[in-house]
Motif scaffolding. Sequence first.
Motif, short mmCIF file in Angstrom:
data_model
loop_
_atom_site.label_atom_id
_atom_site.label_comp_id
_atom_site.label_asym_id
_atom_site.label_seq_id
_atom_site.Cartn_x
_atom_site.Cartn_y
_atom_site.Cartn_z
N LYS A 7 0.83 -1.20 0.00
CA LYS A 7 0.00 0.00 0.00
C LYS A 7 0.87 1.27 0.00
N TYR B 139 -11.93 -2.70 -3.70
CA TYR B 139 -12.49 -2.85 -2.35
C TYR B 139 -14.02 -2.90 -2.35
N HIS C 206 -16.18 -3.94 0.57
CA HIS C 206 -16.28 -3.07 1.76
C HIS C 206 -17.18 -1.85 1.52
N PHE D 47 -15.53 2.76 7.05
CA PHE D 47 -14.15 3.13 6.69
C PHE D 47 -13.91 3.17 5.18
N LEU E 274 -10.65 4.51 3.16
CA LEU E 274 -9.83 3.46 2.55
C LEU E 274 -9.54 3.77 1.09
N THR F 12 -5.19 -7.85 10.41
CA THR F 12 -5.51 -6.58 9.72
C THR F 12 -5.09 -5.38 10.56
N ARG G 288 2.79 -6.87 8.96
CA ARG G 288 2.08 -5.80 9.69
C ARG G 288 2.56 -5.71 11.14
N THR H 147 -4.66 0.29 11.59
CA THR H 147 -5.46 -0.51 10.67
C THR H 147 -5.60 0.15 9.31
N GLY H 148 -5.76 1.46 9.32
CA GLY H 148 -5.95 2.18 8.06
C GLY H 148 -4.67 2.34 7.26
N ASN I 7 -1.97 -0.23 6.99
CA ASN I 7 -1.43 -1.52 7.42
C ASN I 7 -0.51 -2.17 6.39
N HIS J 223 -1.78 -5.53 1.44
CA HIS J 223 -3.08 -6.21 1.24
C HIS J 223 -2.80 -7.54 0.55
P1 CMP Z 1 -7.03 -4.84 3.65
O1 CMP Z 1 -6.52 -6.20 3.89
O2 CMP Z 1 -6.44 -4.08 2.52
O3 CMP Z 1 -8.62 -4.92 3.42
C1 CMP Z 1 -9.47 -3.82 3.71
C2 CMP Z 1 -8.77 -2.71 4.40
O4 CMP Z 1 -9.60 -1.76 5.03
C3 CMP Z 1 -7.93 -3.28 5.52
O5 CMP Z 1 -6.85 -3.98 4.99
C4 CMP Z 1 -7.61 -2.03 6.32
O6 CMP Z 1 -6.45 -1.38 5.88
C5 CMP Z 1 -8.79 -1.10 6.00
N1 CMP Z 1 -9.59 -0.78 7.17
C6 CMP Z 1 -9.72 0.44 7.71
N2 CMP Z 1 -10.52 0.42 8.78
C7 CMP Z 1 -10.90 -0.86 8.96
C8 CMP Z 1 -11.72 -1.54 9.91
N3 CMP Z 1 -12.34 -0.89 10.89
N4 CMP Z 1 -11.87 -2.88 9.78
C9 CMP Z 1 -11.26 -3.55 8.76
N5 CMP Z 1 -10.48 -2.96 7.82
C10 CMP Z 1 -10.30 -1.64 7.92
#
Ligand code: CMP
Length: 137
Positions: A3, A43, A46, A51, A55, A85, A96, A103-104, A106, A109
């Motif tokens: 990322k 994504y 999601h 988020f 993201l 995550t 990680r 988390t935001g 990380n 992916h």
């Molecule tokens: P990734 O594996 O790329 O898949 C979705 C991404 O959303 C995750 O990694 C995180 O970087 C991001 N993300 C941000 N906030 C959240 C959250 N509350 N729960 C899960 N993923 C999150």
Amino acid sequence: MIKPDGVQRGLVGRIIQRIEEKGFKIVAMRLSVMDKERAEKHYAEHAGKPFYGDLVEFITSGPSVQMVVEGKGVISAIRKMNGATNPAEAAPGTIRGDFGIETGRNVIHGSDSPESAAREIALHFSDSEIFEYKRID
Ligand code: CMP
């Protein structure tokens, strides 16, 4: 995918080294800034989550490294190597766990199933950008 935070922090070489040392084969790779449309598709699962907007904004904020990695059990192995995550909960020794705290942001992916890998590969690469070659260990 490494990322934008992983690229900005100069972690690309170390992450790729872990993938190669594990025994996996990189068959496609690109450094690019993902546009909004592609990030939203990447994504899509999601969409609607609280988020999602942040993201997509983050993932399009700078260059990321997209890769196709091949090998036995590669999807689950890469997920283990990536760690939880939330990097604050990721085990030491994982990417990680060693390199992230938020988390935001990380660092990396990884596709979570053969189906999502197929979808994500088709989104980022054409067939002619994916190479077949023999890896020599
Ligand atoms: P990734 O594996 O790329 O898949 C979705 C991404 O959303 C995750 O990694 C995180 O970087 C991001 N993300 C941000 N906030 C959240 C959250 N509350 N729960 C899960 N993923 C999150």
